[in-house]
Motif scaffolding. Structure first.
Motif, mmCIF file in Angstrom:
data_model
loop_
_atom_site.group_PDB
_atom_site.id
_atom_site.type_symbol
_atom_site.label_atom_id
_atom_site.label_comp_id
_atom_site.label_asym_id
_atom_site.label_seq_id
_atom_site.Cartn_x
_atom_site.Cartn_y
_atom_site.Cartn_z
ATOM 1 N N ILE A 1 0.653 -1.000 0.202
ATOM 2 C CA ILE A 1 0.262 -0.249 0.241
ATOM 3 C C ILE A 1 0.668 0.992 -0.043
ATOM 4 O O ILE A 1 0.346 2.438 -0.753
ATOM 5 N N SER A 2 2.210 1.239 0.829
ATOM 6 C CA SER A 2 3.432 2.382 0.251
ATOM 7 C C SER A 2 3.318 2.526 -0.749
ATOM 8 O O SER A 2 3.467 3.732 -1.009
ATOM 9 N N GLY A 3 3.684 1.858 -1.700
ATOM 10 C CA GLY A 3 4.740 1.361 -2.689
ATOM 11 C C GLY A 3 3.399 2.251 -4.081
ATOM 12 O O GLY A 3 3.724 2.865 -4.999
ATOM 13 N N LEU A 4 1.936 1.897 -3.510
ATOM 14 C CA LEU A 4 0.947 2.320 -3.966
ATOM 15 C C LEU A 4 0.873 4.207 -4.258
ATOM 16 O O LEU A 4 1.163 4.528 -5.333
ATOM 17 N N ARG A 5 0.976 4.243 -3.052
ATOM 18 C CA ARG A 5 1.098 5.695 -2.620
ATOM 19 C C ARG A 5 2.217 6.432 -3.049
ATOM 20 O O ARG A 5 2.038 7.543 -3.412
ATOM 21 N N LYS A 6 3.017 5.847 -3.219
ATOM 22 C CA LYS A 6 4.555 6.524 -3.962
ATOM 23 C C LYS A 6 3.798 6.866 -5.723
ATOM 24 O O LYS A 6 5.111 7.120 -5.603
ATOM 25 N N ARG A 7 3.612 5.311 -6.122
ATOM 26 C CA ARG A 7 3.269 5.749 -7.026
ATOM 27 C C ARG A 7 2.211 7.122 -7.796
ATOM 28 O O ARG A 7 1.782 6.633 -9.044
ATOM 29 N N GLY A 8 1.701 7.330 -7.123
ATOM 30 C CA GLY A 8 0.612 7.896 -6.885
ATOM 31 C C GLY A 8 -0.977 7.851 -6.921
ATOM 32 O O GLY A 8 -2.241 8.233 -6.889
#
Length: 118
Positions: free
Chosen positions: A77-84
């Motif tokens: 989920i953190s990675g999804l946030r980093k991708r916008g």
């Protein structure tokens, strides 16, 4: 160069088994999602679909569906946030667990707004 003669029957079977295992690995690699197989979704895609549900989804549900541990879910989920992606959190009133939901990717929402205004 001389080839070594295999005298032991067990060694011959092991050699044949290794060749079969290598052939099996090559076949499995050919059907992976990286080879262009469009029929299967990646786990990241599955995560986005789960988070796109109207009421969101609990970490336990994501863990169960994707076979991940809770810390892996939170990292993804953190990675999804980093991708916008805009991911919101709330607390489940029944269980007290964190509930995650995704609104939309920043780029996607801006592109849709541009299409609507033109």
């Amino acid at each position: 160069m001389k080839t070594q003669k295999i005298e032991n029957a067990a060694d011959q079977n092991a050699l044949a088994g290794a060749a079969t295992a290598n052939a099996s690995k090559r076949r499995r690699g050919a059907t992976s999602s990286k080879s262009g197989n469009k029929g299967t979704k990646s786990k990241q895609d599955q995560l986005v679909v789960l988070l796109s549900k109207p009421n969101g989804v609990r970490v336990a549900v994501i863990s169960d569906r994707l076979g991940w541990q809770a810390h892996t879910v939170r990292a993804a989920i953190s990675g999804l946030r980093k991708r916008g992606h805009e991911v919101t959190t709330s607390k489940s009133q029944k269980t007290g667990e964190m509930v995650y939901s995704i609104i939309a990717a920043v780029e996607e929402s801006e592109a849709e707004a541009a299409e609507v205004s033109s």
